[in-house]
Each structure stands twice: as structure tokens, then as C-alpha cells.
Design a protein around this motif. Structure first.
Motif, mmCIF file in Angstrom:
data_model
loop_
_atom_site.group_PDB
_atom_site.id
_atom_site.type_symbol
_atom_site.label_atom_id
_atom_site.label_comp_id
_atom_site.label_asym_id
_atom_site.label_seq_id
_atom_site.Cartn_x
_atom_site.Cartn_y
_atom_site.Cartn_z
ATOM 1 N N GLN A 1 -58.473 56.730 130.759
ATOM 2 C CA GLN A 1 -57.096 57.211 131.304
ATOM 3 C C GLN A 1 -56.112 57.225 130.227
ATOM 4 O O GLN A 1 -56.100 56.522 129.549
ATOM 5 N N ILE A 2 -55.285 58.211 130.483
ATOM 6 C CA ILE A 2 -54.054 58.424 129.720
ATOM 7 C C ILE A 2 -53.093 58.835 130.670
ATOM 8 O O ILE A 2 -53.189 59.727 131.496
ATOM 9 N N ARG A 3 -52.059 58.176 130.687
ATOM 10 C CA ARG A 3 -50.657 58.309 131.691
ATOM 11 C C ARG A 3 -49.568 58.738 130.732
ATOM 12 O O ARG A 3 -49.281 57.774 129.833
ATOM 13 N N LEU A 4 -48.803 59.743 131.019
ATOM 14 C CA LEU A 4 -47.546 60.314 130.276
ATOM 15 C C LEU A 4 -46.663 60.794 130.915
ATOM 16 O O LEU A 4 -47.103 61.432 132.068
ATOM 17 N N LYS A 5 -45.406 60.896 130.740
ATOM 18 C CA LYS A 5 -44.221 61.469 131.165
ATOM 19 C C LYS A 5 -44.131 62.876 130.501
ATOM 20 O O LYS A 5 -44.045 62.803 129.364
ATOM 21 N N GLN A 6 -43.693 63.691 131.048
ATOM 22 C CA GLN A 6 -43.386 65.275 130.453
ATOM 23 C C GLN A 6 -42.226 65.667 131.116
ATOM 24 O O GLN A 6 -41.858 65.202 132.231
ATOM 25 N N GLN A 7 -41.721 66.948 130.868
ATOM 26 C CA GLN A 7 -40.733 67.623 131.318
ATOM 27 C C GLN A 7 -40.971 67.956 132.781
ATOM 28 O O GLN A 7 -42.454 68.446 132.986
ATOM 29 N N PRO A 8 -40.426 68.066 133.781
ATOM 30 C CA PRO A 8 -40.559 68.239 134.983
ATOM 31 C C PRO A 8 -41.445 69.663 135.337
ATOM 32 O O PRO A 8 -42.139 69.745 135.877
ATOM 33 N N GLU A 9 -40.800 70.459 134.624
ATOM 34 C CA GLU A 9 -41.237 72.029 134.612
ATOM 35 C C GLU A 9 -42.670 71.889 134.088
ATOM 36 O O GLU A 9 -43.664 72.780 134.780
ATOM 37 N N LYS A 10 -43.091 71.300 133.079
ATOM 38 C CA LYS A 10 -44.329 71.146 132.674
ATOM 39 C C LYS A 10 -45.242 70.550 133.543
ATOM 40 O O LYS A 10 -46.659 70.925 133.855
ATOM 41 N N ALA B 1 -44.238 64.001 124.930
ATOM 42 C CA ALA B 1 -44.716 62.741 125.991
ATOM 43 C C ALA B 1 -44.078 61.607 125.798
ATOM 44 O O ALA B 1 -43.464 61.442 124.560
ATOM 45 N N LYS B 2 -43.617 61.148 126.876
ATOM 46 C CA LYS B 2 -42.732 59.778 126.928
ATOM 47 C C LYS B 2 -43.630 58.575 127.624
ATOM 48 O O LYS B 2 -44.474 58.836 128.525
ATOM 49 N N ASP B 3 -43.364 57.384 127.568
ATOM 50 C CA ASP B 3 -44.079 56.502 128.139
ATOM 51 C C ASP B 3 -45.719 56.655 128.435
ATOM 52 O O ASP B 3 -46.327 56.491 129.465
ATOM 53 N N VAL B 4 -46.281 56.653 126.988
ATOM 54 C CA VAL B 4 -47.548 56.783 127.181
ATOM 55 C C VAL B 4 -48.427 55.653 127.169
ATOM 56 O O VAL B 4 -48.088 54.544 126.474
ATOM 57 N N HIS B 5 -49.496 55.572 127.985
ATOM 58 C CA HIS B 5 -50.090 54.422 128.294
ATOM 59 C C HIS B 5 -51.675 55.038 128.414
ATOM 60 O O HIS B 5 -52.097 56.126 128.968
ATOM 61 N N ILE B 6 -52.500 54.141 127.623
ATOM 62 C CA ILE B 6 -54.015 54.554 127.621
ATOM 63 C C ILE B 6 -54.962 53.310 128.203
ATOM 64 O O ILE B 6 -54.257 52.427 128.047
ATOM 65 N N ALA B 7 -56.012 53.567 128.934
ATOM 66 C CA ALA B 7 -56.951 52.381 129.109
ATOM 67 C C ALA B 7 -58.226 53.352 128.891
ATOM 68 O O ALA B 7 -58.773 53.848 129.569
ATOM 69 N N TYR B 8 -59.045 52.451 128.082
ATOM 70 C CA TYR B 8 -60.406 52.934 127.841
ATOM 71 C C TYR B 8 -61.419 51.685 127.784
ATOM 72 O O TYR B 8 -61.165 50.597 127.288
ATOM 73 N N SER B 9 -62.217 51.760 128.566
ATOM 74 C CA SER B 9 -63.145 50.485 128.717
ATOM 75 C C SER B 9 -64.967 51.171 128.192
ATOM 76 O O SER B 9 -65.153 52.297 128.824
ATOM 77 N N PRO B 10 -65.071 50.674 126.781
ATOM 78 C CA PRO B 10 -66.304 51.273 126.419
ATOM 79 C C PRO B 10 -67.254 50.995 127.496
ATOM 80 O O PRO B 10 -67.423 50.163 128.260
ATOM 81 N N GLU B 11 -68.618 51.988 127.503
ATOM 82 C CA GLU B 11 -69.765 51.915 128.173
ATOM 83 C C GLU B 11 -70.344 50.400 128.107
ATOM 84 O O GLU B 11 -70.733 49.885 127.077
#
Length: 184
Positions: free
Chosen positions: A84-93, A66-76
Motif C-alpha cells: 500500500q501507498i497512501r498520499l495526499k495530493q491537490q483536491p483537483e487531482k 505528494a504530502k504525508d506519504v506512507h507505505i506498507a509492504y509485507s514481503p511474500e
């Protein structure tokens, strides 16, 4: 300036300044800090998020490719939380994930955010784009938002007042996937 006037001015300044810091501390208590440190992903996924069914579609750990990984977590806080987790992967994946999640999605949207989606005919709440590189709340039209499940816990007359939803948002052009779960 007399000594008594000086002390009165100093006391007034202290009260005003002190109330500013108290107000600031109390307001930060009401608004939980969003965690964006990717090194805490496993901790959030395995320990902090309270309902494993809502994140079973998330990767167990951040994929090594995975590349360019970003997370955002807001506790309850007051019943609301998001992850949320956002990430880049190979186009086929990404294409394979899109096919997998399209077939199991209960609702599908193109771009937008939860406010846009819930206001459509038979719409449901989704999420905002918390992991965006900009301050935008909406997913661009290049994202397909696939809702895997929603649960309305509102009472009659207050539809969607409480509930949860989860799914993925996939941008095949950017070879990117956003896993999301939201509670309110």
C-alpha cells in the motif's frame, strides 16, 4: 549455595533464556517485517512485488507534490503479501483520480475492511488499512474503496482460500488516495 547448585541454576537459566531467544527468532522468521520506509518505494514497486499487473495503477514513483506519504509492504510469506501507498495530493487531482477509478471499478464499498466487504452480498476480498495513522484495520466511512480487480484461486468448497485483489481507496475530504494490492 554449593558450587554444583550454582552451576545447575546457571545452566537452567541459560536453557530457559536461550529457548526464549530461539523462539523469538523463529517467530520473527515466520512473520515478515512490514517495510514502511518510503525511500524504498521504487525498489518495492519495480523489483520486490512479483506481479506487475496488480500494481500497474500505482504511481511509477512518489509524485513530487505528494504530502504525508506512507507505505506498507509485507514481503511474500506462505503465499501472502500486501503493498500500500497512501498520499495526499491537490483536491483537483484526487477528484480526477476518483472519477477515473470509479468508472473502471468492478466493486465499490464505503469504508470498512476486507472482512466487511467479502461478507456482503456478492462481496469480494479487499484489504485492511495498513497505512493508517492509528492501529485501526478499517477504512473510515469517508473512504470509497474501489476494487479494480480480484482473482479467486481457491478450490471448490474453499472460495477465496487463495487469490488476490487490488484497487484504490479515496477520501476526497482529506484529499487522500491509498493504492493497494493484496495476495493470499
Amino acid at each position: 549455595m554449593k558450587r554444583s547448585q550454582f552451576l545447575l541454576a546457571l545452566a537452567s537459566f541459560s536453557i530457559v533464556g536461550g529457548s526464549f531467544f530461539l523462539r523469538r527468532n523463529f517467530s520473527s522468521i515466520r512473520q515478515p517485517k512490514v517495510i514502511t520506509d518510503t525511500s524504498r518505494y521504487k525498489e518495492i514497486r519495480n523489483q520486490l512485488w512479483s506481479d506487475n499487473d496488480q500494481i500497474k495503477h500505482f504511481p511509477n514513483e512518489i509524485p513530487t507534490d505528494a504530502k504525508d506519504v506512507h507505505i506498507a509492504y509485507s514481503p511474500e510469506s506462505q503465499g501472502s503479501s500486501f503493498f500500500q501507498i497512501r498520499l495526499k495530493q491537490q483536491p483537483e487531482k484526487i477528484e480526477k483520480l476518483l472519477s477515473q477509478y470509479r468508472s473502471s471499478a468492478k466493486h465499490k464499498y464505503r469504508g470498512g475492511n476486507t472482512n466487511d466487504h467479502i461478507n456482503q452480498p456478492n462481496g469480494v476480498p479487499t484489504t485492511f488499512f495498513y497505512t493508517s495513522d492509528s492501529h485501526t484495520e478499517s477504512f473510515p466511512p469517508s473512504y470509497e474503496i474501489l476494487v479494480l480487480n480480484t482473482e479467486d484461486k481457491g478450490r471448490p468448497g474453499f472460495k477465496w482460500n487463495h487469490g488476490n485483489s487490488y484497487g484504490v481507496a479515496i477520501n476526497t475530504f482529506a484529499s487522500e488516495i491509498v493504492y493497494w494490492s493484496e495476495k493470499w
